[in-house]
Scaffold this motif. Structure first.
Motif, PDB file in Angstrom:
ATOM      1  N   UNK A 211      30.923 -49.228  17.130  1.00 19.52           N
ATOM      2  CA  UNK A 211      29.659 -49.785  16.658  1.00 19.52           C
ATOM      3  C   UNK A 211      29.955 -50.909  15.689  1.00 19.52           C
ATOM      4  N   UNK A 212      28.979 -51.765  15.485  1.00 16.07           N
ATOM      5  CA  UNK A 212      29.199 -53.013  14.766  1.00 16.07           C
ATOM      6  C   UNK A 212      29.221 -52.812  13.254  1.00 16.07           C
ATOM      7  N   UNK A 213      28.354 -51.988  12.739  1.00 15.19           N
ATOM      8  CA  UNK A 213      28.196 -51.845  11.294  1.00 15.19           C
ATOM      9  C   UNK A 213      29.200 -50.858  10.709  1.00 15.19           C
ATOM     10  N   UNK A 214      29.078 -50.627   9.402  1.00 15.83           N
ATOM     11  CA  UNK A 214      29.912 -49.636   8.743  1.00 15.83           C
ATOM     12  C   UNK A 214      29.453 -48.214   8.962  1.00 15.83           C
ATOM     13  N   UNK A 215      28.341 -48.038   9.664  1.00 16.14           N
ATOM     14  CA  UNK A 215      27.864 -46.684   9.972  1.00 16.14           C
ATOM     15  C   UNK A 215      28.825 -45.990  10.935  1.00 16.14           C
ATOM     16  N   UNK A 216      28.695 -44.692  11.011  1.00 15.71           N
ATOM     17  CA  UNK A 216      29.530 -43.899  11.900  1.00 15.71           C
ATOM     18  C   UNK A 216      29.741 -42.542  11.280  1.00 15.71           C
ATOM     19  N   UNK A 217      30.940 -42.025  11.372  1.00 12.83           N
ATOM     20  CA  UNK A 217      31.264 -40.758  10.736  1.00 12.83           C
ATOM     21  C   UNK A 217      31.693 -39.692  11.708  1.00 12.83           C
ATOM     22  N   UNK A 218      32.134 -38.582  11.152  1.00  9.54           N
ATOM     23  CA  UNK A 218      32.704 -37.503  11.959  1.00  9.54           C
ATOM     24  C   UNK A 218      31.708 -36.944  12.954  1.00  9.54           C
ATOM     25  N   UNK A 219      30.470 -36.702  12.516  1.00 10.93           N
ATOM     26  CA  UNK A 219      29.463 -36.123  13.409  1.00 10.93           C
ATOM     27  C   UNK A 219      29.129 -37.077  14.548  1.00 10.93           C
ATOM     28  N   UNK A 220      29.053 -38.357  14.232  1.00 10.60           N
ATOM     29  CA  UNK A 220      28.724 -39.357  15.249  1.00 10.60           C
ATOM     30  C   UNK A 220      29.860 -39.478  16.264  1.00 10.60           C
ATOM     31  N   UNK A 221      31.092 -39.548  15.785  1.00 15.61           N
ATOM     32  CA  UNK A 221      32.238 -39.673  16.692  1.00 15.61           C
ATOM     33  C   UNK A 221      32.356 -38.446  17.593  1.00 15.61           C
ATOM     34  N   UNK A 222      32.210 -37.264  16.999  1.00 12.93           N
ATOM     35  CA  UNK A 222      32.279 -36.041  17.804  1.00 12.93           C
ATOM     36  C   UNK A 222      31.145 -35.999  18.819  1.00 12.93           C
ATOM     37  N   UNK A 223      29.971 -36.446  18.423  1.00  7.27           N
ATOM     38  CA  UNK A 223      28.826 -36.455  19.343  1.00  7.27           C
ATOM     39  C   UNK A 223      29.084 -37.357  20.535  1.00  7.27           C
ATOM     40  N   UNK A 224      29.704 -38.503  20.292  1.00  8.34           N
ATOM     41  CA  UNK A 224      30.001 -39.417  21.396  1.00  8.34           C
ATOM     42  C   UNK A 224      30.926 -38.760  22.415  1.00  8.34           C
ATOM     43  N   UNK A 225      31.928 -38.040  21.935  1.00 10.55           N
ATOM     44  CA  UNK A 225      32.809 -37.340  22.868  1.00 10.55           C
ATOM     45  C   UNK A 225      32.092 -36.180  23.536  1.00 10.55           C
ATOM     46  N   UNK A 226      31.306 -35.436  22.780  1.00 11.10           N
ATOM     47  CA  UNK A 226      30.583 -34.305  23.354  1.00 11.10           C
ATOM     48  C   UNK A 226      29.660 -34.745  24.485  1.00 11.10           C
ATOM     49  N   UNK A 227      29.113 -35.956  24.387  1.00 13.70           N
ATOM     50  CA  UNK A 227      28.268 -36.454  25.471  1.00 13.70           C
ATOM     51  C   UNK A 227      29.042 -36.504  26.782  1.00 13.70           C
TER      52      UNK A 227
END
Length: 204
Positions: free
Chosen positions: A180-196
């Motif tokens: 993603x472009x911004x500084x947003x993100x994080x552990x929950x977001x990264x794990x969610x992307x893989x879980x998808x």
């Protein structure tokens, strides 16, 4: 085996899809796997702005990742919180390994980067990398990409120092990646992307 989806989760997805359609009408037109990743990231973060912020590869890249995961491709996580969020697979995460601290001291790497190096050496080529916390781990992966040869990188570290820069470097590297472009993100977001990708048979 399909994952049982709780009615609350079903309702939550119905709401977020309605809100995405109202605010970002083009989101519904994404290919199926890309849409699944976006929706799960939004679900994990309650942040609709990922519809514009998330950068996804071609659908064929995500399809290849799903196939590789079903064939037990190794998954490498940068930190324990990312590993804990990946609910359907064991991951390689060496952040608590004493060797990571020793390697960091010897090389000047951060502990996260050192831990990723250890995990990458164990995983071998063709692994899926999930980075949700440490930009330094993502820079380590990019700098040694020819050696690590990742199948897919889900690079979504969060923060004000190096996070956006590491994700930009990931996109410029040409590696197959979700970022993603911004500084947003994080552990929950990264794990969610893989879980998808791991849950794809449920949402397809």
């Amino acid at each position: 085996m399909n994952r049982l989806v709780h009615p609350i989760e079903q309702e939550s997805y119905a709401i977020l899809r309605g809100q995405l359609a109202a605010r970002y009408p083009d989101a519904a037109g994404r290919p199926p796997l890309a849409r699944a990743v976006l929706e799960r990231v939004v679900h994990a973060s309650a942040d609709l702005e990922y519809a514009e912020d998330l950068v996804l590869p071609d659908e064929s890249v995500l399809e290849q990742a799903v196939a590789a995961l079903r064939a037990d491709a190794p998954v490498v996580a940068d930190v324990a919180m990312v590993a804990a969020g990946i609910t359907r697979r064991q991951t390689l995460c060496r952040i608590t390994d004493p060797r990571a601290a020793e390697l960091a001291k010897e090389t000047g790497l951060t502990r996260s980067a050192a831990a990723l190096r250890l995990a990458a050496e164990e995983a071998g080529p063709g692994a899926v990398y999930v980075v949700g916390c440490a930009p330094t781990a993502l820079f380590e992966l990019i700098e040694r990409a020819e050696t690590y040869d990742p199948l897919l990188v889900l690079g979504l570290p969060v923060g004000f120092v190096g996070a956006a820069e590491s994700k930009q470097a990931l996109r410029e590297s040409g590696l197959p990646a979700v970022s993603n472009v911004s500084g947003k993100g994080g552990s929950a977001v990264a794990a969610a992307a893989l879980n998808a990708l791991l849950y794809w048979e449920v949402v397809a």
